[in-house]
Design a protein around this motif. Structure first.
Motif, PDB file in Angstrom:
ATOM      1  N   GLY A 108       0.819  -1.197   0.000  1.00  0.00           N
ATOM      2  CA  GLY A 108       0.000   0.000   0.000  1.00  0.00           C
ATOM      3  C   GLY A 108       0.857   1.253   0.000  1.00  0.00           C
ATOM      4  O   GLY A 108       1.956   1.280   0.560  1.00  0.00           O
ATOM      5  N   LEU A 109       0.379   2.286  -0.663  1.00  0.00           N
ATOM      6  CA  LEU A 109       1.006   3.604  -0.572  1.00  0.00           C
ATOM      7  C   LEU A 109       0.651   4.210   0.779  1.00  0.00           C
ATOM      8  O   LEU A 109      -0.525   4.213   1.174  1.00  0.00           O
ATOM      9  CB  LEU A 109       0.501   4.514  -1.688  1.00  0.00           C
ATOM     10  CG  LEU A 109       0.955   4.184  -3.110  1.00  0.00           C
ATOM     11  CD1 LEU A 109       0.030   4.859  -4.120  1.00  0.00           C
ATOM     12  CD2 LEU A 109       2.391   4.623  -3.331  1.00  0.00           C
ATOM     13  N   ALA A 110       1.627   4.739   1.474  1.00  0.00           N
ATOM     14  CA  ALA A 110       1.368   5.337   2.788  1.00  0.00           C
ATOM     15  C   ALA A 110       0.805   6.742   2.678  1.00  0.00           C
ATOM     16  O   ALA A 110       0.683   7.439   3.687  1.00  0.00           O
ATOM     17  CB  ALA A 110       2.638   5.334   3.629  1.00  0.00           C
ATOM     18  N   VAL A 111       0.471   7.172   1.469  1.00  0.00           N
ATOM     19  CA  VAL A 111      -0.237   8.437   1.241  1.00  0.00           C
ATOM     20  C   VAL A 111      -1.631   8.111   0.713  1.00  0.00           C
ATOM     21  O   VAL A 111      -1.869   7.030   0.163  1.00  0.00           O
ATOM     22  CB  VAL A 111       0.509   9.335   0.236  1.00  0.00           C
ATOM     23  CG1 VAL A 111       1.793   9.869   0.842  1.00  0.00           C
ATOM     24  CG2 VAL A 111       0.798   8.585  -1.065  1.00  0.00           C
ATOM     25  N   ASP A 112      -2.551   9.054   0.850  1.00  0.00           N
ATOM     26  CA  ASP A 112      -3.941   8.837   0.426  1.00  0.00           C
ATOM     27  C   ASP A 112      -4.096   9.213  -1.042  1.00  0.00           C
ATOM     28  O   ASP A 112      -4.715  10.225  -1.400  1.00  0.00           O
ATOM     29  CB  ASP A 112      -4.888   9.649   1.310  1.00  0.00           C
ATOM     30  CG  ASP A 112      -4.872   9.184   2.752  1.00  0.00           C
ATOM     31  OD1 ASP A 112      -4.661   7.974   2.983  1.00  0.00           O
ATOM     32  OD2 ASP A 112      -5.057  10.030   3.649  1.00  0.00           O
ATOM     33  N   TYR A 113      -3.541   8.362  -1.902  1.00  0.00           N
ATOM     34  CA  TYR A 113      -3.477   8.693  -3.323  1.00  0.00           C
ATOM     35  C   TYR A 113      -4.849   8.670  -3.987  1.00  0.00           C
ATOM     36  O   TYR A 113      -5.230   9.606  -4.703  1.00  0.00           O
ATOM     37  CB  TYR A 113      -2.540   7.716  -4.038  1.00  0.00           C
ATOM     38  CG  TYR A 113      -2.239   8.124  -5.455  1.00  0.00           C
ATOM     39  CD1 TYR A 113      -1.332   9.143  -5.710  1.00  0.00           C
ATOM     40  CD2 TYR A 113      -2.860   7.500  -6.535  1.00  0.00           C
ATOM     41  CE1 TYR A 113      -1.052   9.530  -7.012  1.00  0.00           C
ATOM     42  CE2 TYR A 113      -2.588   7.879  -7.837  1.00  0.00           C
ATOM     43  CZ  TYR A 113      -1.672   8.900  -8.063  1.00  0.00           C
ATOM     44  OH  TYR A 113      -1.404   9.290  -9.353  1.00  0.00           O
ATOM     45  N   ALA A 114      -5.626   7.618  -3.759  1.00  0.00           N
ATOM     46  CA  ALA A 114      -6.942   7.520  -4.385  1.00  0.00           C
ATOM     47  C   ALA A 114      -7.870   8.621  -3.892  1.00  0.00           C
ATOM     48  O   ALA A 114      -8.624   9.211  -4.665  1.00  0.00           O
ATOM     49  CB  ALA A 114      -7.554   6.148  -4.110  1.00  0.00           C
ATOM     50  N   ALA A 115      -7.802   8.927  -2.604  1.00  0.00           N
ATOM     51  CA  ALA A 115      -8.648   9.991  -2.052  1.00  0.00           C
ATOM     52  C   ALA A 115      -8.274  11.349  -2.634  1.00  0.00           C
ATOM     53  O   ALA A 115      -9.142  12.177  -2.934  1.00  0.00           O
ATOM     54  CB  ALA A 115      -8.528  10.017  -0.532  1.00  0.00           C
ATOM     55  N   THR A 116      -6.962  11.606  -2.774  1.00  0.00           N
ATOM     56  CA  THR A 116      -6.511  12.878  -3.346  1.00  0.00           C
ATOM     57  C   THR A 116      -7.009  13.017  -4.781  1.00  0.00           C
ATOM     58  O   THR A 116      -7.541  14.072  -5.171  1.00  0.00           O
ATOM     59  CB  THR A 116      -4.983  12.969  -3.305  1.00  0.00           C
ATOM     60  OG1 THR A 116      -4.539  12.864  -1.954  1.00  0.00           O
ATOM     61  CG2 THR A 116      -4.497  14.282  -3.884  1.00  0.00           C
ATOM     62  N   ALA A 117      -6.845  11.966  -5.574  1.00  0.00           N
ATOM     63  CA  ALA A 117      -7.327  12.005  -6.945  1.00  0.00           C
ATOM     64  C   ALA A 117      -8.836  12.204  -7.000  1.00  0.00           C
ATOM     65  O   ALA A 117      -9.350  12.939  -7.856  1.00  0.00           O
ATOM     66  CB  ALA A 117      -6.938  10.718  -7.671  1.00  0.00           C
ATOM     67  N   THR A 118      -9.555  11.577  -6.073  1.00  0.00           N
ATOM     68  CA  THR A 118     -11.019  11.716  -6.034  1.00  0.00           C
ATOM     69  C   THR A 118     -11.421  13.153  -5.737  1.00  0.00           C
ATOM     70  O   THR A 118     -12.360  13.685  -6.341  1.00  0.00           O
ATOM     71  CB  THR A 118     -11.610  10.777  -4.977  1.00  0.00           C
ATOM     72  OG1 THR A 118     -11.178   9.448  -5.235  1.00  0.00           O
ATOM     73  CG2 THR A 118     -13.131  10.821  -4.986  1.00  0.00           C
ATOM     74  N   GLY A 119     -10.729  13.786  -4.790  1.00  0.00           N
ATOM     75  CA  GLY A 119     -11.022  15.182  -4.494  1.00  0.00           C
ATOM     76  C   GLY A 119     -10.825  16.072  -5.695  1.00  0.00           C
ATOM     77  O   GLY A 119     -11.642  16.967  -5.981  1.00  0.00           O
ATOM     78  N   VAL A 120      -9.730  15.852  -6.440  1.00  0.00           N
ATOM     79  CA  VAL A 120      -9.481  16.649  -7.643  1.00  0.00           C
ATOM     80  C   VAL A 120     -10.557  16.384  -8.692  1.00  0.00           C
ATOM     81  O   VAL A 120     -11.055  17.311  -9.341  1.00  0.00           O
ATOM     82  CB  VAL A 120      -8.078  16.358  -8.198  1.00  0.00           C
ATOM     83  CG1 VAL A 120      -7.856  17.093  -9.523  1.00  0.00           C
ATOM     84  CG2 VAL A 120      -6.996  16.766  -7.196  1.00  0.00           C
ATOM     85  N   LEU A 121     -10.933  15.126  -8.867  1.00  0.00           N
ATOM     86  CA  LEU A 121     -11.984  14.799  -9.838  1.00  0.00           C
ATOM     87  C   LEU A 121     -13.309  15.454  -9.465  1.00  0.00           C
ATOM     88  O   LEU A 121     -14.061  15.903 -10.344  1.00  0.00           O
ATOM     89  CB  LEU A 121     -12.156  13.285  -9.925  1.00  0.00           C
ATOM     90  CG  LEU A 121     -11.041  12.524 -10.644  1.00  0.00           C
ATOM     91  CD1 LEU A 121     -11.166  11.029 -10.379  1.00  0.00           C
ATOM     92  CD2 LEU A 121     -11.073  12.795 -12.145  1.00  0.00           C
ATOM     93  N   ALA A 122     -13.613  15.516  -8.174  1.00  0.00           N
ATOM     94  CA  ALA A 122     -14.849  16.173  -7.744  1.00  0.00           C
ATOM     95  C   ALA A 122     -14.836  17.656  -8.094  1.00  0.00           C
ATOM     96  O   ALA A 122     -15.838  18.208  -8.570  1.00  0.00           O
ATOM     97  CB  ALA A 122     -15.049  15.982  -6.246  1.00  0.00           C
TER      98      ALA A 122
END
Length: 602
Positions: A108-122
């Motif tokens: 796992g990446l120890a950063v919130d990569y999917a969440a960050t991308a989701t915020g940008v997409l929103a």
């Protein structure tokens, strides 16, 4: 709809207000970006999420400015999928598998990569809906999800896994960073085989090792691994950092020591991940006001034209996203076409990876070294809404194709440049994904405490940089619609890095340890695979002995104890039949796997 405000607009969301709530990993990105774009809120900023805070939906509403209210909903995934947070989304979508290729096991990446991308997409969805409204469209709500963001992030790797032929290089554990004799971890970068050979010859590496090592080094962006001969690592360890720096300077390669998060936090200037500069002279014309109702069909950007001169990932992905939103994308390619069309593996004779970023675009071949062809490009720009490129710094000005040059032929143009460093770092190395990871502390952030820093060989920043590039263009288009002026927008891999590690930088600024604790987000082996618990349940799951159970049996046992986990995808080709993504992955006209659009508009 009332006519949107068109005076005194400095930022695209000036005079608008927003309200957002939900998982802090997603909501904090949305709130940060909306503030930086000019919107205001009465709510305090969402706090950093602990490893256990993660469930729910991020709901955001934008109001004011003469627009009808627009709502965005950002979820982790369909509730029936069992994906409930960052860890489980990374596990299911293949992020853990790709990131773990260097190590030989999923990680796992120890950063919130999917969440960050989701915020940008929103935020992209909100901006696109407002642009659509300004052009006569009716979009009022947009939905996105972290599982779709995760699939988008691995789309090139997924496309390669489903191609007609195998990879051109071995997928095996290994890769940088290298280590000097005095303990400096460093990244090496060059796009030239001759420079690569000259560097290692200067350090007296075995000739066979440097020959064999070039191909995995060259393809590491595509494969997320680089199984170098051990002799190259041994060679690096036999020389001091100063000697290695001299060899790099003499050979034309670049090296960058891995910088700590604390250093990046100390120098961080708090700048937004993009900048928007309104043209002083450009005005919307009757043509560029667009066809009334054009945004009703085919997406909120239907009827707009994007001219893209992009290479590799960052700019092509930004243009790809704009195309998914309805824009007509015309790709500028050199004579003979983009050489990356031939990068293996292929589907129907075309690179699967290339298709993941460029399907659906029209192509025009232009030799930018010739004045006659540059004139053709200016003529194309005169009829476009957006010109997007990621040429080397200074190249556009040298060619007479900078924002000022194109504003003369199209004063209402949105001119977008996606760069490596945005001129914000002195003495910066080459602006490529892995060098930016090294320089900004991302290599430390993606690994938990107790592990040596190592930039991910998954192209984290190229992908996130492409997302930010599309976000910047949408902000520019909205600013143009509201102000009547053309706009220049700049985004960068540096902005992507700062966006990704923002929570770690805030922890460092508070004097806290910016890294996640030892063992954070490491999947658990089972008898036939791997599983990943939610961050909240990871400690409780660790108390269970699961090694002798199949993944299905282990998940059932955890469920009996009220614990949530999911199977880790290890073969990306399995995603086609994965019930967690039922019906969402398709095949394009060439037979290449295609991930679903990241948003839905109503």
């Amino acid at each position: 709809m009332a006519s949107p405000a068109t005076t005194q607009t400095v930022r695209p969301l000036d005079t608008l207000r927003f309200d957002t709530s939900g998982p802090p990993q997603i909501a904090s990105v949305i709130a940060d970006h909306l503030r930086q774009l000019g919107a205001r809120t009465d709510r305090p900023a969402p706090g950093d999420a602990s490893s256990g805070a993660a469930t729910g939906t991020a709901g955001t509403t934008l109001t004011g400015g003469g627009f009808d209210p627009v709502c965005a909903s950002a979820t982790w995934a369909d509730p029936l999928s069992g994906l409930a947070d960052e860890a489980t989304v990374q596990a299911a979508t293949g992020i853990m598998a790709v990131h773990g290729r260097r190590d030989g096991t999923p990680r796992g990446l120890a950063v919130d990569y999917a969440a960050t991308a989701t915020g940008v997409l929103a935020v992209q969805g909100l901006l696109a809906a407002l642009v659509g409204q300004a052009r006569g469209g009716a979009a009022r709500a947009v939905t996105t999800s972290a599982d779709r963001a995760g699939l988008l992030a691995v789309s090139q790797y997924l496309a390669a896994a489903g191609a007609d032929e195998g990879e051109a290089v071995e997928l095996a554990a290994g890769g940088p960073p290298f280590t000097s004799a005095d303990g400096i971890l460093f990244e090496l970068e060059t796009l030239d085989a001759g420079a690569w050979a000259a560097f290692w010859k200067a350090l007296e590496a075995p000739a066979e090792a440097l020959r064999v090592g070039w191909r995995p080094f060259q393809f590491r962006y595509a494969t997320a691994c680089a199984p170098f001969p051990a002799a190259l690592h041994l060679t690096a360890r036999s020389h001091t950092w100063e000697r290695i720096r001299r060899a790099a300077a003499a050979s034309g390669t670049e090296v960058c020591a891995l910088h700590p998060l604390a250093e990046r936090a100390a120098e961080h200037d708090g700048a937004a991940p993009w900048s928007l500069t309104r043209s002083a002279t450009g005005r919307l014309t009757a043509r560029s006001a667009r066809l009334p109702g054009a945004a009703h069909d085919g997406g909120p950007l239907a009827g707009l034209t994007v001219l893209e001169a992009g290479r590799r990932i960052q700019a092509p992905l930004a243009a790809h996203l704009l195309g998914l939103l309805g824009a007509d994308v015309i790709r500028i390619e050199p004579p003979g076409g983009d050489p990356l069309r031939g990068m293996p593996p292929a589907c129907s004779g075309i690179s699967a990876r290339w298709l993941a970023l460029n399907r659906g675009k029209r192509a025009v071949e232009i030799d930018i070294k010739k004045e006659a062809d540059r004139l053709r490009l200016r003529e194309l720009a005169a009829g476009a809404d957006v010109f997007l490129h990621n040429w080397a710094p200074g190249k556009a000005a040298e060619l007479g194709l900078d924002s000022e040059d194109l504003a003369r032929v199209n004063p209402a143009l949105v001119y977008a440049y996606t760069s490596g460093w945005a001129d914000r770092i002195e003495d910066a190395p080459m602006g490529t994904d892995f060098m930016v990871q090294a320089r900004t502390g991302v290599g430390e952030a993606v690994r938990p405490e107790g592990e040596a820093p190592a930039p991910s060989l998954m192209t984290l920043l190229d992908v996130l940089g492409g997302l930010l590039g599309a976000e910047a263009v949408l902000a520019g288009l909205l600013l143009r619609e509201r102000s009547g002026h053309g706009v220049r927008v700049d985004s960068s891999l540096l902005g992507a890095a700062d966006t990704l590690i923002a929570p770690a930088l805030r922890r460092a600024a508070r004097g806290e340890n910016p890294r996640r604790p030892a063992g954070f987000r490491l999947p658990r082996p089972t008898a036939d695979g791997w599983l990943a618990p939610t961050d909240a349940d990871a400690r409780a799951v660790a108390a269970h002995d699961l090694g002798g159970l199949s993944t299905a049996e282990a998940l059932a046992r955890l469920h009996e104890h009220g614990l949530t986990a999911t199977a880790v995808t290890t073969e990306l080709s399995d995603l086609h039949h994965d019930p967690r993504f039922s019906g969402s992955i398709s095949r394009d006209a060439h037979g290449a796997p295609a991930v679903p659009d990241p948003w839905s508009f109503v």
